[in-house]
Design a protein around this motif. Structure first.
Motif, PDB file in Angstrom:
ATOM      1  N   TYR A   1     -27.204 -25.420 -37.643  1.00  8.27           N
ATOM      2  CA  TYR A   1     -28.128 -26.512 -37.957  1.00  8.27           C
ATOM      3  C   TYR A   1     -28.116 -26.818 -39.453  1.00  8.27           C
ATOM      4  N   PHE A   2     -28.190 -25.763 -40.267  1.00  7.96           N
ATOM      5  CA  PHE A   2     -28.273 -25.973 -41.710  1.00  7.96           C
ATOM      6  C   PHE A   2     -27.010 -26.640 -42.238  1.00  7.96           C
ATOM      7  N   ARG A   3     -25.843 -26.193 -41.769  1.00  8.92           N
ATOM      8  CA  ARG A   3     -24.586 -26.795 -42.218  1.00  8.92           C
ATOM      9  C   ARG A   3     -24.514 -28.274 -41.845  1.00  8.92           C
ATOM     10  N   THR A   4     -25.026 -28.616 -40.662  1.00 11.86           N
ATOM     11  CA  THR A   4     -25.019 -30.020 -40.230  1.00 11.86           C
ATOM     12  C   THR A   4     -25.836 -30.884 -41.182  1.00 11.86           C
ATOM     13  N   ILE A   5     -26.990 -30.370 -41.579  1.00  9.10           N
ATOM     14  CA  ILE A   5     -27.845 -31.105 -42.523  1.00  9.10           C
ATOM     15  C   ILE A   5     -27.166 -31.222 -43.886  1.00  9.10           C
TER      16      ILE A   5
ATOM     17  N   ILE B   1     -18.661 -27.139 -40.659  1.00  8.15           N
ATOM     18  CA  ILE B   1     -19.911 -26.950 -39.910  1.00  8.15           C
ATOM     19  C   ILE B   1     -19.716 -25.887 -38.837  1.00  8.15           C
ATOM     20  N   PHE B   2     -18.589 -25.956 -38.132  1.00  2.00           N
ATOM     21  CA  PHE B   2     -18.335 -25.062 -36.999  1.00  2.00           C
ATOM     22  C   PHE B   2     -17.566 -23.788 -37.385  1.00  2.00           C
ATOM     23  N   ASN B   3     -17.124 -23.688 -38.629  1.00  2.00           N
ATOM     24  CA  ASN B   3     -16.315 -22.539 -39.063  1.00  2.00           C
ATOM     25  C   ASN B   3     -17.031 -21.216 -38.786  1.00  2.00           C
ATOM     26  N   PRO B   4     -16.507 -20.396 -37.845  1.00  3.13           N
ATOM     27  CA  PRO B   4     -17.190 -19.147 -37.469  1.00  3.13           C
ATOM     28  C   PRO B   4     -16.641 -17.917 -38.187  1.00  3.13           C
ATOM     29  N   LEU B   5     -15.956 -18.117 -39.302  1.00  2.82           N
ATOM     30  CA  LEU B   5     -15.299 -17.004 -39.983  1.00  2.82           C
ATOM     31  C   LEU B   5     -16.278 -15.894 -40.337  1.00  2.82           C
ATOM     32  N   TYR B   6     -17.478 -16.261 -40.810  1.00  4.30           N
ATOM     33  CA  TYR B   6     -18.474 -15.266 -41.202  1.00  4.30           C
ATOM     34  C   TYR B   6     -18.820 -14.348 -40.022  1.00  4.30           C
ATOM     35  N   PHE B   7     -18.939 -14.946 -38.837  1.00  7.18           N
ATOM     36  CA  PHE B   7     -19.324 -14.191 -37.640  1.00  7.18           C
ATOM     37  C   PHE B   7     -18.222 -13.212 -37.241  1.00  7.18           C
ATOM     38  N   LEU B   8     -16.984 -13.688 -37.263  1.00  2.00           N
ATOM     39  CA  LEU B   8     -15.865 -12.868 -36.818  1.00  2.00           C
ATOM     40  C   LEU B   8     -15.528 -11.763 -37.813  1.00  2.00           C
ATOM     41  N   ILE B   9     -15.682 -12.042 -39.119  1.00  2.00           N
ATOM     42  CA  ILE B   9     -15.457 -10.997 -40.119  1.00  2.00           C
ATOM     43  C   ILE B   9     -16.537  -9.924 -40.005  1.00  2.00           C
ATOM     44  N   GLY B  10     -17.789 -10.358 -39.882  1.00  2.00           N
ATOM     45  CA  GLY B  10     -18.887  -9.409 -39.727  1.00  2.00           C
ATOM     46  C   GLY B  10     -18.751  -8.565 -38.476  1.00  2.00           C
ATOM     47  N   TYR B  11     -18.216  -9.175 -37.422  1.00  2.00           N
ATOM     48  CA  TYR B  11     -18.006  -8.464 -36.155  1.00  2.00           C
ATOM     49  C   TYR B  11     -16.676  -7.712 -36.151  1.00  2.00           C
ATOM     50  N   GLU B  12     -15.924  -7.906 -37.238  1.00  2.00           N
ATOM     51  CA  GLU B  12     -14.591  -7.318 -37.398  1.00  2.00           C
ATOM     52  C   GLU B  12     -13.651  -7.709 -36.253  1.00  2.00           C
ATOM     53  N   LYS B  13     -13.679  -8.991 -35.937  1.00  2.00           N
ATOM     54  CA  LYS B  13     -12.798  -9.582 -34.924  1.00  2.00           C
ATOM     55  C   LYS B  13     -11.990 -10.718 -35.547  1.00  2.00           C
TER      56      LYS B  13
END
Length: 392
Positions: A68-72, A107-119
């Protein structure tokens, strides 16, 4: 990074170094707006994901709050395009609109999630395929007119589509639950990440602002020659940033156990950076004519070729300075010393503006090639002062 390098000779040989200069100018603007859109979440959210892997409710809330925040934040592209049309009236509005896929992808870049999850493997292979698809489009799709806007779309659309698909995959795979963020949570994110966002934008501007300045003072050929080293430095920055992001979860755990553990780990990385990028710099200086011929098809006998060779040699050791500074940024992030990052950003922007003015107004076009080395030296010096001040 390697796939980005391959795009350079494809564009310069098919459409000329002048068109390449316009593409780098517009994509630099895209990276700047993408930095505002991301708002530092690609750095600060990694630690939150890494320390809450087994908390699906928290991850769901975090995932949608960031979305949401990135979209704004992406709405900043509207005044941004108006400013660029005013600064560079020669470029068509379609050139600036064509960078929309890059901004939307952030907006949709999920890199933070995958790095944190180590995937990280999930995004690495997909990114490579998306970049490869862009290269195939550049090679096989004929373009008769409006080169820059169409090339920008070819480079941006595959990544956007892949990130959207990947977000849906993460949502399903991790069994996330839709969670609409509250206004207060969005406001808190805006306040907490402001300093790190400003720092990220300043890092982007320390490269981009120089391009934005010189476009009104140099020929299309000189802009294209400078765009070559700008693109090379961007690729190196992306490589170092990716490595820093990859080690962030381990760095966070080491720092949490003891800051001394992180310091020892950091020193090992610094030695590796110095050796690898130092040798790379020597190779660049020696083989600059061959590198320029591979990238552009121009030799030292041509004006554009000789100028580009000179720029490449001036640039040679800038990546090493950039790499050595990366762990200083990481140290301040681990300390959550966001105010220092903010002050550093202001200083860097001031140095960037001053250095740009001096080089453009006081020296010949050939001196412009010194800019990457000079600004990276200044950044390393400024960060080192703040790091030493913090450790005392």
């Amino acid at each position: 990074m390697l796939l980005q390098f391959l795009a350079i000779p494809i564009i310069t040989r098919k459409y000329g170094i002048e068109v390449f200069g316009q593409i780098v100018l517009s994509t630099s603007f895209a990276v700047f707006i993408a930095g505002i859109t991301n708002y530092g979440t690609h750095q600060t959210a990694i630690k939150e994901v890494a320390t809450n892997k087994n908390n699906p409710n928290f991850l769901s809330e975090l995932f949608f709050r960031i979305l949401y925040f990135r979209t704004i934040a992406s709405a900043s592209i509207i005044p941004g395009i108006l400013i660029m049309c005013w600064l560079h009236p020669v470029g068509s509005i379609f050139m600036w609109l064509s960078i929309l896929p890059v901004v939307l992808a952030e907006i949709f870049n999920p890199l933070y999630f995958l790095i944190g999850y180590e995937k990280i493997g999930w995004i690495s292979w997909g990114n490579s395929i998306a970049k490869l698809l862009s290269l195939l489009l550049l090679v096989f799709v004929p373009i008769a007119a409006n080169f820059t806007p169409i090339i920008n779309l070819m480079m941006g659309m595959p990544v956007l589509i892949y990130y959207v698909i990947l977000c849906f995959f993460i949502f399903q795979k991790q069994k996330l639950i839709y969670s609409k963020p509250t206004f207060n949570s969005l406001l808190h994110l805006g306040k907490e990440n402001f300093y790190i966002m400003f720092n990220g934008v300043a890092v982007s501007l320390q490269q981009s602002i120089f391009l934005f300045v010189i476009v009104s003072f140099v020929s299309a050929q000189t802009l294209g020659a400078y765009a070559i080293i700008d693109k090379l430095l961007s690729a190196c920055r992306q490589l170092v940033s990716s490595f820093s992001s990859a080690v962030y979860p381990k760095a966070a755990r080491l720092y949490e156990d003891s800051p001394l553990f992180w310091t020892n780990f950091k020193n090992k990385i610094q030695k590796g950076y110095a050796v690898v990028f130092g040798l790379a710099g020597l190779i660049i200086i020696v083989f600059a004519p061959q590198i320029v011929w591979i990238l552009t098809g121009n030799s030292h006998l041509q004006n554009s070729g000789s100028q580009t060779i000179l720029f490449v040699r001036y640039f040679a050791f800038a990546p090493m300075l950039l790499a050595l500074n990366a762990n200083n940024v990481l140290s301040l992030l681990l300390q959550k010393n966001y105010k220092s990052l903010f002050y550093i950003s202001i200083l860097i922007l001031a140095v960037t503006a001053g250095l740009s003015f001096v080089l453009v107004k006081g020296f010949s076009p050939e001196a412009l090639g010194w800019y990457p080395l000079l600004i990276e030296t200044a950044c390393l010096f400024i960060y080192s002062i703040f790091i030493r001040k913090k450790t005392k």
